[in-house]
Design an enzyme around this catalytic site. Sequence first.
Site, PDB file in Angstrom:
ATOM      1  N   ASP A 500     -14.022 -28.086  -1.092  1.00  0.00           N
ATOM      2  CA  ASP A 500     -14.958 -28.218   0.025  1.00  0.00           C
ATOM      3  C   ASP A 500     -16.293 -28.752  -0.474  1.00  0.00           C
ATOM      4  OD1 ASP A 500     -15.325 -25.847  -1.419  1.00  0.00           O
ATOM      5  OD2 ASP A 500     -16.274 -24.818   0.250  1.00  0.00           O
ATOM      6  N   ASP A 505     -21.065 -21.415  -5.333  1.00  0.00           N
ATOM      7  CA  ASP A 505     -19.999 -20.552  -5.867  1.00  0.00           C
ATOM      8  C   ASP A 505     -18.796 -20.551  -4.933  1.00  0.00           C
ATOM      9  OD1 ASP A 505     -21.171 -19.309  -3.754  1.00  0.00           O
ATOM     10  OD2 ASP A 505     -21.562 -17.408  -4.757  1.00  0.00           O
ATOM     11  N   GLU A 506     -18.249 -21.713  -4.718  1.00  0.00           N
ATOM     12  CA  GLU A 506     -17.114 -21.837  -3.814  1.00  0.00           C
ATOM     13  C   GLU A 506     -16.106 -22.838  -4.399  1.00  0.00           C
ATOM     14  OE1 GLU A 506     -18.291 -21.649   0.207  1.00  0.00           O
ATOM     15  OE2 GLU A 506     -16.237 -21.602   0.943  1.00  0.00           O
ATOM     16  N   ASP A 513     -10.434 -28.663   5.401  1.00  0.00           N
ATOM     17  CA  ASP A 513     -11.231 -29.796   4.944  1.00  0.00           C
ATOM     18  C   ASP A 513     -10.313 -30.901   4.412  1.00  0.00           C
ATOM     19  OD1 ASP A 513     -12.597 -27.293   4.905  1.00  0.00           O
ATOM     20  OD2 ASP A 513     -14.244 -28.173   3.795  1.00  0.00           O
ATOM     21  N   GLU A 768     -22.579 -30.926   4.603  1.00  0.00           N
ATOM     22  CA  GLU A 768     -21.682 -29.952   5.212  1.00  0.00           C
ATOM     23  C   GLU A 768     -21.979 -29.767   6.699  1.00  0.00           C
ATOM     24  OE1 GLU A 768     -22.155 -26.032   3.549  1.00  0.00           O
ATOM     25  OE2 GLU A 768     -20.225 -25.367   4.340  1.00  0.00           O
TER      26      GLU A 768
HETATM   27  C1  BGC Z   1     -16.216 -23.972   3.434  1.00  0.00           C
HETATM   28  C2  BGC Z   1     -15.632 -24.909   4.432  1.00  0.00           C
HETATM   29  C3  BGC Z   1     -14.411 -24.263   4.986  1.00  0.00           C
HETATM   30  C4  BGC Z   1     -14.917 -23.097   5.754  1.00  0.00           C
HETATM   31  C5  BGC Z   1     -13.892 -22.378   6.538  1.00  0.00           C
HETATM   32  C6  BGC Z   1     -16.660 -22.770   4.167  1.00  0.00           C
HETATM   33  O1  BGC Z   1     -17.240 -21.840   3.362  1.00  0.00           O
HETATM   34  O2  BGC Z   1     -17.227 -24.556   2.712  1.00  0.00           O
HETATM   35  O3  BGC Z   1     -15.635 -26.194   4.109  1.00  0.00           O
HETATM   36  O4  BGC Z   1     -13.534 -25.054   5.659  1.00  0.00           O
HETATM   37  O5  BGC Z   1     -15.630 -22.219   4.916  1.00  0.00           O
HETATM   38  O6  BGC Z   1     -14.499 -21.626   7.410  1.00  0.00           O
END
Ligand code: BGC
Length: 906
Positions: A500, A505-506, A513, A768
């Site tokens: 994403d 921190d993801e 996505d 985003e």
């Molecule tokens: C992500 C998104 C994802 C979403 C889902 C987010 O934290 O960055 O791209 O699809 O959460 O709710």
Amino acid sequence: MLQECEKNVKFLKYTKGIVYLSLKKYESKEMKGLKNMHSVKSLKSEYLVNPIGIDVTKPRFNWIMVDDSCGASQTAYQIQAASTIELLNINKVDLWDSGKVASDQSIHVLYNGKELTSRTVVYWRAKIWNENNLESAWSETATFEIGLLNNDEWTGKWIGTDIVGGKNNTAPVPFLRKEITLNDDIASARLYITALGLYEPYINCKKVGVDLFTPGWTDYTKRLQYRVYDVTENLQKGSNAIGVILGDGWYAGHISWEGRMIYGDRPKLFAQLEVTLKNGEIITVATDESWKFSTGPIVESDIYMGETYDANRELCGWDKAGYDDAKWRQVFIFNENINLVASPGPAMRVQEQLKPIAPVNIRKDWSTTYNIFDMGQNMVGNIRVKMRGKAGNTVKIRYAEILDKGQMYTTNLRTARSTDYYTFKNDEVVEYMPKFTFHGFRYVEFTGISTEDILDITGMVIHSNMEATSEFECNDPLVNQLQHNIIWGQKGNYIDIPTDCPQRDERLGWTGDAQVFIRTASFNFDVAPFFTKWLADMVDSQNADGSYPSVVPEIKSCSSDGGPAWADAGIICPWTIYKCYGDTEILSKNYASMKKYMQHLLDTSEGLIRPPIMYGDWLSINAETPRDLIGTAFFAYDATMMSEIAAVLNFNEDTKYYTELFEKVKTAFLNRYVTPDGLIASGTQTSYLLALHFNLINEDKIPMAMKKLVEDMESRGNKISTGFVGSPYVNLVLTAQDRNDMAYKLLHQTEWPSWLYAVTQGATTIWERWDGWTHDKGFQDAGMNSFNHYAYGAIGAWLYSQVAGIDLIEPAYKHSLIAPKPGGNINKACAKFQTMYGQIISDWRIEDGIFNISITIPANTKSTIILPITGDITKNDKSVTGEIVKNGVKFELPAGNYSFKGCLQK
Ligand code: BGC
């Protein structure tokens, strides 16, 4: 075809005449000339150029027919494969000779020779016959090499150390080594290697290969990828040292908000070096208790957190034979039982290098100098810095995507520290680039060093190695910048898995996505091998109840049903890869899993209405679309795709079943959400878009649905309200339903929410959120505000397929559609798009109401052309008539280069 290619056909007839004569009399000279008219290039096995270490024993071959003459097509091919290049060169093909096969197939041609076993190297070549049955020369020789097909061919042991951090504390990085003596020169050598964690192998002071972040991220409890390197040149007669540095990576390092040690507590290595000496002796050196380890300069290392490097702890010469390792300790042995597979996808690499455009802010307070440099591009990777040190001094290097009043804005990184530290051991000039970590940044800040001591900075852009396949340019610089941002969004987020975002921190493989962007992604780069890998992750992540999770590879907190538009990636992504690359194997590999998913949808829906779970139209603007509506729409869409997938795979019963299922879900959708006159529940743009794009409303209701959709856009000042789910379809639906005018209004909109708003704010990647930063509100919630999130870049598919007008009718563009739809301020657009058959070009401009287009259709393909023109039309400067259709004039054309001209249709 005769009519279309008259000029060339005459030439061919004439030349054919010569052929017959020359065949009898002076064959060689004339024949050579003719043979060279078409050739075969770009040979690939399993999408890869000369791969080493694949575990497919019947790989699929592709090649490109090179011939720009009109109507060029392949009518037959021959493939030869041998176990040595010498045998191939003297026509002694010991593995496979297909003979002349009458076929126009030039992609996914299955190897059908002798059975292949581990380590076999295959040399192969192809030749083709064209539409006049003229034979090409043989192609250059290509190769592929089989890896280790059985896990029990790995003779070594898993090795590691006793260094373990905590749930939140990182640990020093281990260096592992072993010396070997080889008694003769090396004929060939291969390193088979993998790790739980990350590995960087070195032999005799040189890094092996250029790959980074290997073995990549898979669900390590189910599948671990290995790679094979040709290390013949790295080794020498006499003493040799093999060294491997291990990083925590995704295995033991931080992932998301779940802390460290998700899969295991420390990195471990599994490797096998196989050397064939010139005297014929074969030596195998595998990881075992004879290896030693030590810690070194990398005091800590973590993908999110960054690296801490202390040069005082450097192990000079550790990867050189003769190094004194008396103080190193013996490695520990671990029992691991993991399914090892070859890596089908591309590894990550440094793909390009950027130089800072300027030091933007060099500022001193009473104790610190802050040196902020602007890389000019929000990029993903690392920096390589040349700097002059002061012994014992520590430089702190921070990264940010954006500045806030001239300062580094890092709150949106959440807990990702994204900071590197470098401690000098003396006053020398050093060059430093961290390992096993990557940052998403445009700005880099150095503290603890004076400005004059920062001698050179290079941005090392890292992403999965994908071949760039397109160029798009038009007369509007803002739209060109949007396209640039889309490309960079993909670069920064195709990091072994489709993530994403690359900075906070993801950095997870969010399924939603991935599916919204995959069509655009397949225009920008060749993503077939990348998705071959990730779609195996998808199957691995499927839950026992058939659902697919929100993120793949799954993590604990996101492992349950991803819900509407996220979990559906399990059907949409394989189907898109099939369409764009003609890959039936991806469909057959995932078919059982996809069927299970469909059953899950049936099991969990009530009266075919899917439950209102998960994310909805994520990040939409004041427009709440019911989650059950989204879910049911996607259920129907899945059923359509499944009926087509089943048809491709010849499962006729299933085709029937899913076709009927689509009708049933559609009926449920209509009953629940659509009024008799065509109004759709909630009235959001997304609800209309899904219904229209997925064919959920009957023909007679479309005008009302379109009216409502456009009215909503107009009422918002020609703006969208869509989030991740609806946005990809906005312009596709408008153009398809004859509201191209509105599609262009939305394209050119510069107030948020719009695609160009971020562009006007200086963005170099896709944000985003539509309102990541606004003049009135400033930054959006730092808890979720990435400036490099590709999802809204899904407009790219419309730019290619509608503005430039390149789309597909048959998979892999074997039969393409070229139908540009000009509008708005765009009076000129050019797309060059590399398909598996060669490059398609659509290059159009409008001057004084006249529409001109140059088109290239690659050899061995054909195209349907629909041009928005009327009146007197010329093709290659000669008057021509085409079939009048709804949006212009239609031509069916074989391969070749063409130009058309006509009055632009009003
Ligand atoms: C992500 C998104 C994802 C979403 C889902 C987010 O934290 O960055 O791209 O699809 O959460 O709710």
